[in-house]
Design a protein around this motif. Structure first.
Motif, PDB file in Angstrom:
ATOM      1  N   ASN A   1      -5.327   0.964  -8.623  1.00  0.00           N
ATOM      2  CA  ASN A   1      -4.934   2.360  -8.453  1.00  0.00           C
ATOM      3  C   ASN A   1      -5.924   3.125  -7.582  1.00  0.00           C
ATOM      4  OD1 ASN A   1      -2.643   1.950  -9.953  1.00  0.00           O
ATOM      5  ND2 ASN A   1      -3.469   2.849 -11.838  1.00  0.00           N
ATOM      6  N   GLY A   2      -7.145   2.677  -7.536  1.00  0.00           N
ATOM      7  CA  GLY A   2      -8.127   3.321  -6.674  1.00  0.00           C
ATOM      8  C   GLY A   2      -7.840   3.097  -5.199  1.00  0.00           C
ATOM      9  N   LYS A   3      -7.136   2.008  -4.912  1.00  0.00           N
ATOM     10  CA  LYS A   3      -6.793   1.687  -3.524  1.00  0.00           C
ATOM     11  C   LYS A   3      -5.315   1.923  -3.231  1.00  0.00           C
ATOM     12  CE  LYS A   3     -10.416  -1.808  -2.930  1.00  0.00           C
ATOM     13  NZ  LYS A   3     -10.718  -3.229  -2.599  1.00  0.00           N
ATOM     14  N   ASN A   4      -4.588   2.454  -4.212  1.00  0.00           N
ATOM     15  CA  ASN A   4      -3.144   2.696  -4.034  1.00  0.00           C
ATOM     16  C   ASN A   4      -2.414   1.435  -3.593  1.00  0.00           C
ATOM     17  OD1 ASN A   4      -3.702   5.330  -4.644  1.00  0.00           O
ATOM     18  ND2 ASN A   4      -2.816   6.206  -2.787  1.00  0.00           N
ATOM     19  N   THR A   5      -2.776   0.329  -4.173  1.00  0.00           N
ATOM     20  CA  THR A   5      -2.242  -0.946  -3.706  1.00  0.00           C
ATOM     21  C   THR A   5      -1.747  -1.803  -4.863  1.00  0.00           C
ATOM     22  OG1 THR A   5      -3.725  -0.900  -1.798  1.00  0.00           O
ATOM     23  CG2 THR A   5      -2.737  -3.012  -2.351  1.00  0.00           C
ATOM     24  N   LEU A   6      -0.610  -2.422  -4.616  1.00  0.00           N
ATOM     25  CA  LEU A   6       0.031  -3.365  -5.522  1.00  0.00           C
ATOM     26  C   LEU A   6      -0.068  -4.750  -4.905  1.00  0.00           C
ATOM     27  CD1 LEU A   6       2.058  -3.719  -8.017  1.00  0.00           C
ATOM     28  CD2 LEU A   6       3.851  -3.545  -6.271  1.00  0.00           C
TER      29      LEU A   6
ATOM     30  N   THR B   1       0.844  -1.188   0.000  1.00  0.00           N
ATOM     31  CA  THR B   1       0.000   0.000   0.000  1.00  0.00           C
ATOM     32  C   THR B   1       0.881   1.241   0.000  1.00  0.00           C
ATOM     33  OG1 THR B   1      -1.730  -1.176   1.201  1.00  0.00           O
ATOM     34  CG2 THR B   1      -1.834   1.231   1.188  1.00  0.00           C
ATOM     35  N   ALA B   2       0.587   2.129  -0.927  1.00  0.00           N
ATOM     36  CA  ALA B   2       1.406   3.321  -1.110  1.00  0.00           C
ATOM     37  C   ALA B   2       0.688   4.561  -0.609  1.00  0.00           C
ATOM     38  CB  ALA B   2       1.749   3.489  -2.589  1.00  0.00           C
ATOM     39  N   SER B   3       1.467   5.506  -0.127  1.00  0.00           N
ATOM     40  CA  SER B   3       0.922   6.797   0.274  1.00  0.00           C
ATOM     41  C   SER B   3       1.938   7.882  -0.042  1.00  0.00           C
ATOM     42  CB  SER B   3       0.577   6.802   1.762  1.00  0.00           C
ATOM     43  OG  SER B   3       1.729   6.554   2.542  1.00  0.00           O
ATOM     44  N   GLY B   4       1.453   9.115  -0.122  1.00  0.00           N
ATOM     45  CA  GLY B   4       2.353  10.233  -0.370  1.00  0.00           C
ATOM     46  C   GLY B   4       2.728  10.422  -1.829  1.00  0.00           C
ATOM     47  N   LEU B   5       1.960   9.807  -2.722  1.00  0.00           N
ATOM     48  CA  LEU B   5       2.260   9.935  -4.142  1.00  0.00           C
ATOM     49  C   LEU B   5       0.989   9.692  -4.946  1.00  0.00           C
ATOM     50  CD1 LEU B   5       4.034   6.726  -5.528  1.00  0.00           C
ATOM     51  CD2 LEU B   5       2.602   6.780  -3.491  1.00  0.00           C
TER      52      LEU B   5
END
Length: 121
Positions: A74-79, A23-27
């Motif tokens: 991409n809606g959940k910012n998750t890979l 999970t990504a944040s800040g971008l």
């Protein structure tokens, strides 16, 4: 500040499956390609799989082809990395990393802390 947080690792028996997440944040997550890389202690890094910013193009290492699959939301910012038919040789620390651009053919600027996958009976 960009943060990548992996999760979902654990102990699984040979032949089993596991899905790890990042999970990504800040971008603006959907603007960047992502990859999964793994490392065995005492050995180098091995690139496992990559995906472009939209998810349209996916790449997989020969060593895990037909067993692993990368995807992103991409809606959940998750890979994600879905791992099937796991073997003890897949025991590694799995990292997600963010490319500096939309395709996987860029340098990787950010890395997560890793999630441990252990395959053992």
């Amino acid at each position: 500040q960009v943060q990548l947080v992996e999760s979902g690792g654990g102990l699984v028996q040979p032949g089993g499956s596991l899905r790890v997440s990042c999970t990504a944040s800040g971008l603006t997550f959907g603007s960047y390609a992502m990859s999964w890389v793994r490392q065995v202690p005492g050995k180098g890094l091995e690139w496992v799989s990559g995906i472009d910013h939209t998810g349209s193009n996916r790449y997989i290492a020969d060593s895990v082809k037909c067993r692993f699959a990368i995807s992103r939301d991409n809606g959940k910012n998750t890979l994600y990395l879905q791992m099937n038919s796991l073997t003890p040789e897949d025991t590694d620390l799995y990292y997600c990393c963010r490319a500096s651009g939309a395709t996987v053919y860029n340098e990787y600027d950010n890395w997560g802390q890793g999630t441990q996958v252990t395959v053992s009976s």
